[in-house]
Design an enzyme around this catalytic site. Sequence first.
Site, PDB file in Angstrom:
ATOM      1  N   TRP A 138       0.826  -1.210   0.000  1.00 27.92           N
ATOM      2  CA  TRP A 138       0.000   0.000   0.000  1.00 27.92           C
ATOM      3  C   TRP A 138       0.860   1.260   0.000  1.00 27.92           C
ATOM      4  CZ3 TRP A 138      -0.046   3.630   4.038  1.00 27.92           C
ATOM      5  CH2 TRP A 138      -0.950   4.676   3.864  1.00 27.92           C
ATOM      6  N   HIS A 139       2.035   1.204   0.636  1.00 28.12           N
ATOM      7  CA  HIS A 139       2.873   2.390   0.729  1.00 28.12           C
ATOM      8  C   HIS A 139       3.442   2.822  -0.607  1.00 28.12           C
ATOM      9  CE1 HIS A 139       2.712   1.444   5.041  1.00 28.12           C
ATOM     10  NE2 HIS A 139       3.058   2.700   5.228  1.00 28.12           N
ATOM     11  N   GLY A 140       3.488   1.933  -1.583  1.00 28.12           N
ATOM     12  CA  GLY A 140       3.998   2.335  -2.884  1.00 28.12           C
ATOM     13  C   GLY A 140       4.327   1.156  -3.764  1.00 28.12           C
TER      14      GLY A 140
END
Length: 365
Positions: free
Chosen positions: A228-230
């Site tokens: 989700w962070h990247g």
Amino acid sequence: KYYNFFADTIRDVTSIHALPVLNVVLPIGISFYTFHTISYIVDVAAGRVRPARSLFEYLTYVSLFSQLVAGPIVRFRQIEEDLEHIDGGLREDQVARGLGFFVIGMMKKVIIADTLARYVDPMLASYQELSFVGAWLSALGYTFQLYFDFSGYSDMAVGLGYMFGLRIPQNFNAPYRALGIRDFWRRWHISLSSWLRDYLYIPLGGNRNGPVHTHVNLFVTMVLGGLWHGANWTFVLWGAYHGALLILDRFVEPWTSRLPVLLHRWSTFLLVVVGWVIFRAQDMTMARVWLGKMFGFGAEPALIVPSTLLLVLIIVCFIAVNLLPETWDMKFTPQRRWATAYALGLFIVYLFMNGRDSVFLYYQF
């Protein structure tokens, strides 16, 4: 958000080169209003909350400006009552609390996090040249930079919320005092870890189907939380690392719980620092080289400190996160003496900024 990442990965591991690259400009806050929308739909469908009374109320919740680009992730039921009474007028105690949170959050960001960044970022720009000491100082510096940057934003978001009559939930609770990785995730980015638990881990089965399924569910949840962070394999590896630590924590807790508190806390802290190295690395090569230097592989054994001021800042930050109260533990009262403190704090922030850009780290997510 992830199309190019998966397309590049498919091209790297197969002979398929027909997948086009998309140049898409992502909407501001896409991650957070997606989380808001998912939780709203699931909670309404499950009967945990009743639907918003108007489209305007729903859109206000989804696009809540103060926390839209970096959190905390807010559930509709947490601010439903405040939204429905938003026209009731502000209370002095809420405004005072909001100002206190906002000023402290900005001081965390500009005075501490940005000062650390002035030393850490140039070091990491030449990570191949780091010495053993430099590798550890940059890792510790980034560990505190990320905390004060992100918790500073969260404090400012909470403060702005209070000023508008909205009670946004706590997102940090002294995470670097955690005793074990499970305790760390109860304290770090609380709104994300609780969201992943309620809308991913539990729907996957949680701990209801025996230890093997529990561990698989934990691991999958953390890998997806990392992703989700990247769109980068370093985030996937960081999620897998914490997933593995959470599983291991369940096995070793009977022994670690008997450790002296400081030893247990600092060993947890070091595990978290290693994770932040993976998180900060721009690619897998940087993560491998940086971690290798920290553990004596390929690094000059020189004990020369690259920057004495950075060392002093790290020591001060270490003492602060272990001894000073969290913003949520402080009392902000509507008294005139606080106005002087707020004005002084904002003036110091102005002096530190001095026209420099000051972008929050979590904007990129």
